[in-house]
Enzyme design. Structure first.
Site, PDB file in Angstrom:
ATOM      1  N   PHE A 249     -17.524  -0.906  -7.876  1.00 28.28           N
ATOM      2  CA  PHE A 249     -16.217  -1.194  -8.488  1.00 28.28           C
ATOM      3  C   PHE A 249     -16.295  -2.209  -9.622  1.00 28.28           C
ATOM      4  CE2 PHE A 249     -12.519   0.986  -6.738  1.00 28.28           C
ATOM      5  CZ  PHE A 249     -13.193   1.875  -5.932  1.00 28.28           C
ATOM      6  N   GLY A 257      -5.884   4.357 -11.773  1.00 34.30           N
ATOM      7  CA  GLY A 257      -4.674   5.141 -11.513  1.00 34.30           C
ATOM      8  C   GLY A 257      -4.757   5.699 -10.112  1.00 34.30           C
ATOM      9  N   CYS A 260      -2.835   5.773  -4.846  1.00 37.32           N
ATOM     10  CA  CYS A 260      -2.873   4.625  -3.931  1.00 37.32           C
ATOM     11  C   CYS A 260      -2.782   3.279  -4.635  1.00 37.32           C
ATOM     12  CB  CYS A 260      -4.160   4.671  -3.117  1.00 37.32           C
ATOM     13  SG  CYS A 260      -4.326   6.197  -2.205  1.00 37.32           S
TER      14      CYS A 260
HETATM   15  C1  UGA Z   1      -8.615   4.244  -3.151  1.00 38.65           C
HETATM   16  C2  UGA Z   1      -9.630   3.417  -2.320  1.00 38.65           C
HETATM   17  O1  UGA Z   1     -10.917   3.470  -2.953  1.00 38.65           O
HETATM   18  C3  UGA Z   1      -9.727   3.944  -0.899  1.00 38.65           C
HETATM   19  O2  UGA Z   1     -10.598   3.104  -0.129  1.00 38.65           O
HETATM   20  C4  UGA Z   1      -8.343   3.951  -0.275  1.00 38.65           C
HETATM   21  O3  UGA Z   1      -8.363   4.462   1.051  1.00 38.65           O
HETATM   22  C5  UGA Z   1      -7.423   4.798  -1.117  1.00 38.65           C
HETATM   23  O4  UGA Z   1      -7.362   4.268  -2.449  1.00 38.65           O
HETATM   24  C6  UGA Z   1      -6.068   4.801  -0.466  1.00 38.65           C
HETATM   25  O5  UGA Z   1      -5.437   3.744  -0.373  1.00 38.65           O
HETATM   26  O6  UGA Z   1      -5.661   5.839   0.087  1.00 38.65           O
HETATM   27  P1  UGA Z   1      -8.720   6.526  -4.552  1.00 38.65           P
HETATM   28  O7  UGA Z   1      -7.399   6.126  -5.118  1.00 38.65           O
HETATM   29  O8  UGA Z   1      -8.893   7.901  -4.046  1.00 38.65           O
HETATM   30  O9  UGA Z   1      -9.121   5.540  -3.314  1.00 38.65           O
HETATM   31  O10 UGA Z   1      -9.797   6.341  -5.712  1.00 38.65           O
HETATM   32  P2  UGA Z   1     -10.897   5.294  -6.179  1.00 38.65           P
HETATM   33  O11 UGA Z   1     -12.197   5.978  -6.187  1.00 38.65           O
HETATM   34  O12 UGA Z   1     -10.807   4.025  -5.445  1.00 38.65           O
HETATM   35  O13 UGA Z   1     -10.465   5.072  -7.706  1.00 38.65           O
HETATM   36  C7  UGA Z   1      -9.186   4.529  -8.058  1.00 38.65           C
HETATM   37  C8  UGA Z   1      -9.091   4.286  -9.545  1.00 38.65           C
HETATM   38  O14 UGA Z   1      -9.918   3.197  -9.933  1.00 38.65           O
HETATM   39  C9  UGA Z   1      -9.542   5.462 -10.427  1.00 38.65           C
HETATM   40  O15 UGA Z   1      -8.621   5.628 -11.483  1.00 38.65           O
HETATM   41  C10 UGA Z   1     -10.907   5.041 -10.933  1.00 38.65           C
HETATM   42  O16 UGA Z   1     -11.225   5.620 -12.174  1.00 38.65           O
HETATM   43  C11 UGA Z   1     -10.708   3.545 -11.054  1.00 38.65           C
HETATM   44  N1  UGA Z   1     -11.979   2.775 -10.999  1.00 38.65           N
HETATM   45  C12 UGA Z   1     -12.733   2.755  -9.866  1.00 38.65           C
HETATM   46  C13 UGA Z   1     -12.399   2.049 -12.113  1.00 38.65           C
HETATM   47  O17 UGA Z   1     -11.709   2.043 -13.162  1.00 38.65           O
HETATM   48  N2  UGA Z   1     -13.551   1.332 -12.039  1.00 38.65           N
HETATM   49  C14 UGA Z   1     -14.320   1.289 -10.925  1.00 38.65           C
HETATM   50  O18 UGA Z   1     -15.364   0.589 -10.931  1.00 38.65           O
HETATM   51  C15 UGA Z   1     -13.905   2.020  -9.811  1.00 38.65           C
END
Ligand code: UGA
Length: 432
Positions: A249, A257, A260
């Site tokens: 992360f 976005g 969640c």
């Molecule tokens: C997130 C959490 O990672 C889960 O642990 C949690 O259960 C879930 O929300 C929830 O509350 O249900 P999710 O929204 O599916 O999961 O996606 P992520 O992979 O966490 O990514 C979220 C956003 O952060 C994306 O837009 C992604 O592009 C962005 N992101 C992620 C970054 O900009 N940089 C990073 O280093 C990681």
């Protein structure tokens, strides 16, 4: 795996409910998934999966015998020892979580005379379990247990996240109910955190807030890198080796976005505010994310001048790769801003649709999206973008400007392909 015979009703056949139901079936339990949308239940009965989630279809197919789908509450509850609540908790206009679907499940629960444990998977404000407990008691259902068992699965890796989690959190009013819910996870290797209900509810909100904080933090570092000539990808690598910080992360980009993070950050902010606390760090995390989504516009203007009449190609609409989910996707905010600036916006995405984005032309290939374009913005790091012939793309653009909103591609390779390449926090200032 032997059928240990636990009977579970899952309320909600959305992405969380289906993954929960399918994974519990995989662990040997008998699961009935209940939803209120007839078309969804009919599709599931036919073996069709209404959402795009890698591995889910196989899991549902493999466990067909242990899974059933229904619209009927009584049928779902019949013989169930556990009732999992996995319904949506979208934000209201005030930013608070809308718990109406949760209350409907609780109020529709038939007056069972056997012992049942209600387990909460939906993300809810701290204090919800306490309120549900009161409501159940008022209804004469003091013998119905209540446990908070939050989910930490991410879209695109949800099945693996459920079956191989970093931890399982079980918050209970009654130890025996907590033991029972913990027991449902037998077969999964993971630390189990047992707590009171309020703490389990807070663990979920705090985990998401911590992840969002890391993203906004690295995005701000990226913005300072741009101003000072450092490269955020190297910086993230360098700090990530510190075991106290960790590698994950720390990918700078156009902001977070999804269904969640934006909703949960608002819900936690509102929860704190309603309790009389001004959550300063979280407020900054949200604001940084809003600004981050718009920074690309500044980058484009810096190179192209006014954007009126300029053709801008957006690569990726989903909020992240491997999902068709566009909820709160940065691409939508960007498209909206670009249209407001008078630009012509053309978008490509391998699975997601530009539904509701009036004025955006969606095309089927990267080639079509980029032909004659004044700039390309990579918004979602779809793996297929690694294999594009970028030199051919650069050659057919009006001006070969590439803004890599996810720092997915190698700057030198892209420059060699003929692009003016700008990433997020990648020392593009050096060649300005
Ligand atoms: C997130 C959490 O990672 C889960 O642990 C949690 O259960 C879930 O929300 C929830 O509350 O249900 P999710 O929204 O599916 O999961 O996606 P992520 O992979 O966490 O990514 C979220 C956003 O952060 C994306 O837009 C992604 O592009 C962005 N992101 C992620 C970054 O900009 N940089 C990073 O280093 C990681």
């Amino acid at each position: 795996m032997a059928d240990r015979g636990n009977r579970i009703a899952v309320f909600g056949a959305g992405y969380v409910g289906l993954v929960t139901g399918a994974c519990f079936a995989e662990l040997g339990h008998r699961v009935t998934v209940r939803d209120v949308i007839p078309a969804r239940i009919e599709a599931l009965r036919r073996g069709e999966v209404p959402i795009f989630e890698p591995g889910l279809e196989d899991l549902l197919e493999r466990n067909r015998e242990r899974l059933s789908f229904t619209l009927d509450v009584a049928e779902a509850i019949d013989g169930a020892e556990f009732v999992y609540v996995a319904v949506g908790t979208p934000p209201t206009y005030s930013g608070d979580a809308d718990l109406s679907a949760v209350w409907t499940v609780i109020d529709e629960l038939p007056a069972v005379d056997h012992r049942v444990v209600v387990a909460m998977k939906s993300t809810v404000p701290v204090g919800t379990g306490e309120k549900v407990r009161h409501r159940l008691d008022e209804r004469g259902l003091a013998h119905v247990g209540y446990v908070s068992n939050p989910e930490f699965t991410a879209e695109g890796t949800a099945v693996r996240d459920f079956m191989e989690p970093d931890r399982i959190v079980v918050g209970a009013f009654d130890e025996a109910d907590g033991d029972a819910v913990e027991g449902l996870h037998r077969g999964i290797e993971a630390p189990v955190v047992r707590s009171d209900v309020a703490s389990a509810e807070m663990i979920k909100l705090a985990a998401n807030a911590a992840l969002m904080t890391r993203i906004s933090f690295i995005n701000e570092i990226a913005n300072v890198c741009e101003a000072t000539g450092a490269d955020v990808v190297k910086v993230a690598e360098g700090i990530g080796h510190d075991r106290r910080i960790g590698k994950s992360f720390l990918r700078a980009g156009v902001g977070f976005g999804g269904s969640c993070f934006p909703k949960d950050s608002l819900a936690l902010k509102q929860l704190a505010a309603s309790s009389g606390y001004h959550f300063q760090v979280l407020n900054a995390v949200i604001e940084v994310n809003e600004l981050q989504k718009r920074r690309v516009i500044g980058k484009l203007k810096q190179r192209l001048g006014a954007l009126r009449g300029k053709r801008i190609a957006l690569l990726g609409l989903a909020f992240k790769p491997n999902t068709d989910d566009t909820r709160e996707a940065p691409a939508f905010v960007l498209a909206g801003r670009l249209l407001a600036e008078g630009a012509d916006v053309v978008a490509w995405d391998p699975v997601a649709h530009a539904d509701g984005l009036h004025g955006v032309e969606q095309v089927g290939t990267v080639d079509e999206a980029t032909r004659g374009a004044d700039a390309v913005v990579l918004v979602t790091e779809w793996p297929e973008l690694a294999d594009v012939d970028w030199a051919a793309v650069a050659a057919q653009m009006r001006t070969p400007l590439f803004v890599d909103g996810r720092n997915m591609l190698d700057p030198e390779t892209m420059r060699a392909a003929g692009f003016t390449y700008d990433g997020i926090g990648r020392a593009a200032a050096v060649e300005r």
